[in-house]
Design an enzyme around this catalytic site. Structure first.
Site, mmCIF file in Angstrom:
data_model
loop_
_atom_site.group_PDB
_atom_site.id
_atom_site.type_symbol
_atom_site.label_atom_id
_atom_site.label_comp_id
_atom_site.label_asym_id
_atom_site.label_seq_id
_atom_site.Cartn_x
_atom_site.Cartn_y
_atom_site.Cartn_z
ATOM 1 N N PRO A 76 7.191 4.453 11.135
ATOM 2 C CG PRO A 76 8.825 4.760 9.495
ATOM 3 C CD PRO A 76 8.490 5.103 10.914
ATOM 4 C CG ASP B 255 11.155 2.455 13.244
ATOM 5 O OD1 ASP B 255 10.986 2.817 12.066
ATOM 6 O OD2 ASP B 255 11.385 3.253 14.176
ATOM 7 C CG HIS B 256 10.525 -0.240 6.514
ATOM 8 N ND1 HIS B 256 11.758 -0.471 5.946
ATOM 9 C CD2 HIS B 256 9.652 -0.999 5.818
ATOM 10 C CE1 HIS B 256 11.626 -1.324 4.943
ATOM 11 N NE2 HIS B 256 10.354 -1.672 4.856
ATOM 12 N NE ARG B 257 11.567 5.830 12.411
ATOM 13 C CZ ARG B 257 11.261 6.544 13.485
ATOM 14 N NH1 ARG B 257 11.289 7.873 13.421
ATOM 15 N NH2 ARG B 257 10.921 5.957 14.609
ATOM 16 C CB CYS C 39 16.475 -3.104 9.728
ATOM 17 S SG CYS C 39 14.920 -3.809 10.301
#
Length: 517
Positions: free
Chosen positions: A311, A487-489, A491
């Site tokens: 994501p 990658d929003h996972r 940070c």
């Protein structure tokens, strides 16, 4: 006496399962030495020269240039000497004097040969793979003959045009005591009784289409075309001999269904007056199909996986790069020798490593199976390089431990190897962060796809003169747009924004880097 041995495509590392033959270095009948390169193959990562561990005469080549060869399948067959001390010339003479052109089955390889020649191929050597090809044991299974096979049900009518795919697909049982032929006939079986033909049903406009019985089609191509387009062959009037349905009839039915026109009546029926047909556009020409394999296929698979699993989000900022360019000019003063000048990409790479030291969350990967974020200690910096074969991402190992001069030298070496097609798989693996300088294409910004399984990528646009406010006054400065896809996972936006803001501060004020030198 010469023995023929097959050499299989060895494991090329990094989970690669196939390679494409680019160029053969030998031909059938050539004499080769041990560890001589026999073929050049292209994997999803690089061009690789494949040496053969056997010396002798080439008796067969498996595959042509452009063919894909799976790992573990034969590449070449080599006739080697059957006794110690035999020269390649003697082996060639032995092969030439053989009367049978077919190559004998590969003989058992002695224990010394099984260890391979020792020539290293991408870290794996030229040893034969551990897996062995399964040979077919015995001949084909005998056909079973039941004691009392039931008689097949009689057909509903004659089949002058071949069987209908809608009919039963089970083969007729074999009669006991009758020989079974390849075409499915069993001896001289009695012919099935043919019932008297039923007169066709007629309507006011002519004969009605049949709903039962055989379809007047003999071409498998016509049947497949009708099946692909969902056309019922019983509703298609045939224009061939005796009402035979041709390919043109099916294509006309497809077009008429698409454009809402009416099919012409079969021959021999009274014409029906209808409005003039609506003009329709010509069929679209067939496009050019390019195989999605090799480097392009590998990139497609990796980028698709990145989009499915990561994501990603992107943030960007404009930065004044005037001071960075001035610092580069000052560092290169007096250094005119080739390779001695520090590149702008090296300075940006040094900024990236300093920013990753402050924000290690972005130098990470996600273990989806363990549901864990793995933060990495070393920075292996990948950078995008455009080549004739496509876009590749070489990796600078331990970029955090290199200064600007060392980074410049490594970038130059990897770029030259990438353009020459000589990068090894080790040069293209293990990256933890990617620097993408798409400004060389004359564009300002981009939202790139993260290089899976990494967690972030820094994009750098072109540096162009723009009006900029400096000290409350308008001035012309060299401005660059920086973008960070992350990658929003691993940070949130605060960490990503802090990373990008630090990179922009270093670009605008290179003295900020002095704190990390």
């Amino acid at each position: 006496m010469a023995e023929v041995r097959e050499f299989n495509l060895p494991d090329l590392g990094e989970g690669l399962t196939e390679a494409t033959i680019v160029r053969w270095m030998v031909a059938v009948g050539d004499v080769v030495a041990v560890d001589q390169t026999v073929v050049e193959v292209e994997t999803a990562k690089a061009l690789v020269d494949v040496p053969c561990p056997h010396g002798g005469v080439v008796t067969a080549r498996y595959g042509e240039e452009g063919d894909e060869v799976p790992v573990g399948t034969p590449l070449v067959a080599v006739a080697v000497a059957g006794h110690a001390g035999a020269s390649p010339a003697a082996t060639a003479a032995s092969v030439a004097s053989a009367s049978a052109p077919a190559a004998p089955a590969p003989a058992a390889v002695p224990a010394a040969e099984q260890e391979g020649s020792g020539n290293v191929l991408v870290g794996y050597g030229t040893r034969a793979p551990s897996t062995r090809r399964r040979g077919r044991v015995g001949g084909p299974a005998p056909l079973t003959t039941p004691a009392a096979a039931p008689e097949p049900a009689p057909a509903t009518g004659p089949e002058p045009y071949g069987p209908d795919p809608a009919a039963a697909t089970a083969p007729a049982p074999v009669r006991s005591g009758a020989p079974r032929h390849l075409n499915g006939a069993a001896g001289t079986a009695p012919a099935r009784p043919t019932p008297a033909p039923t007169p066709p049903t007629t309507t006011a406009s002519g004969p009605a289409p049949a709903t039962t019985g055989p379809v007047p089609v003999i071409s498998p191509l016509v049947r497949r075309l009708a099946r692909e387009h969902g056309v019922d062959l019983r509703d298609v009037p045939g224009t061939g001999p005796d009402g035979l349905v041709l390919r043109a009839d099916v294509e006309r039915a497809v077009r008429e269904r698409s454009y809402g026109t009416t099919a012409p009546a079969p021959r021999g029926t009274a014409p029906v007056h209808s409005p003039a047909p609506v003009p329709r556009a010509a069929a679209a020409p067939e496009g050019i199909r390019l195989p999605l394999r090799g480097l392009r296929g590998f990139a497609a698979e990796k980028l698709s996986r990145s989009r499915r699993e990561i994501p990603d989000a992107t943030c960007w900022v404009d930065a004044d790069a005037t001071e960075l360019l001035a610092a580069r000019r000052a560092a290169n003063e007096g250094h005119t020798a080739p390779g001695a000048r520090i590149s702008l990409l090296a300075l940006l790479a040094r900024v990236c490593t300093a920013a990753l030291a402050r924000h290690p969350e972005l130098n990470a990967t996600v273990d989806t199976e363990a549901r864990e974020i793995v933060r990495l200690d070393a920075v292996h910096l990948g950078f995008a390089a455009q080549t004739e074969r496509g876009l590749v991402v070489p990796v600078v190992r331990d970029a955090h431990a290199r200064n600007a001069e060392q980074l410049t030298a490594e970038f130059a070496r990897l770029t030259e190897s990438a353009r020459a097609g000589t990068l090894s798989p080790a040069d293209l693996q293990g990256g933890t962060f990617t620097l993408n300088n798409y400004g060389v294409f004359g564009v300002d910004g981009s939202t790139p796809i993260i290089n899976h399984p990494e967690a972030a990528m820094l994009g750098v646009g072109r540096i162009i003169e723009k009006p900029w406010v400096v000290g409350g006054e308008l001035a012309v400065r060299h401005v660059v747009q920086l973008s960070l896809t992350f990658d929003h996972r691993v940070c949130d936006g605060g960490t990503a924004g802090g990373f990008l803001r630090y990179v922009a501060d270093c670009v605008e004020h290179p003295a900020v880097l002095l704190r990390t030198l």
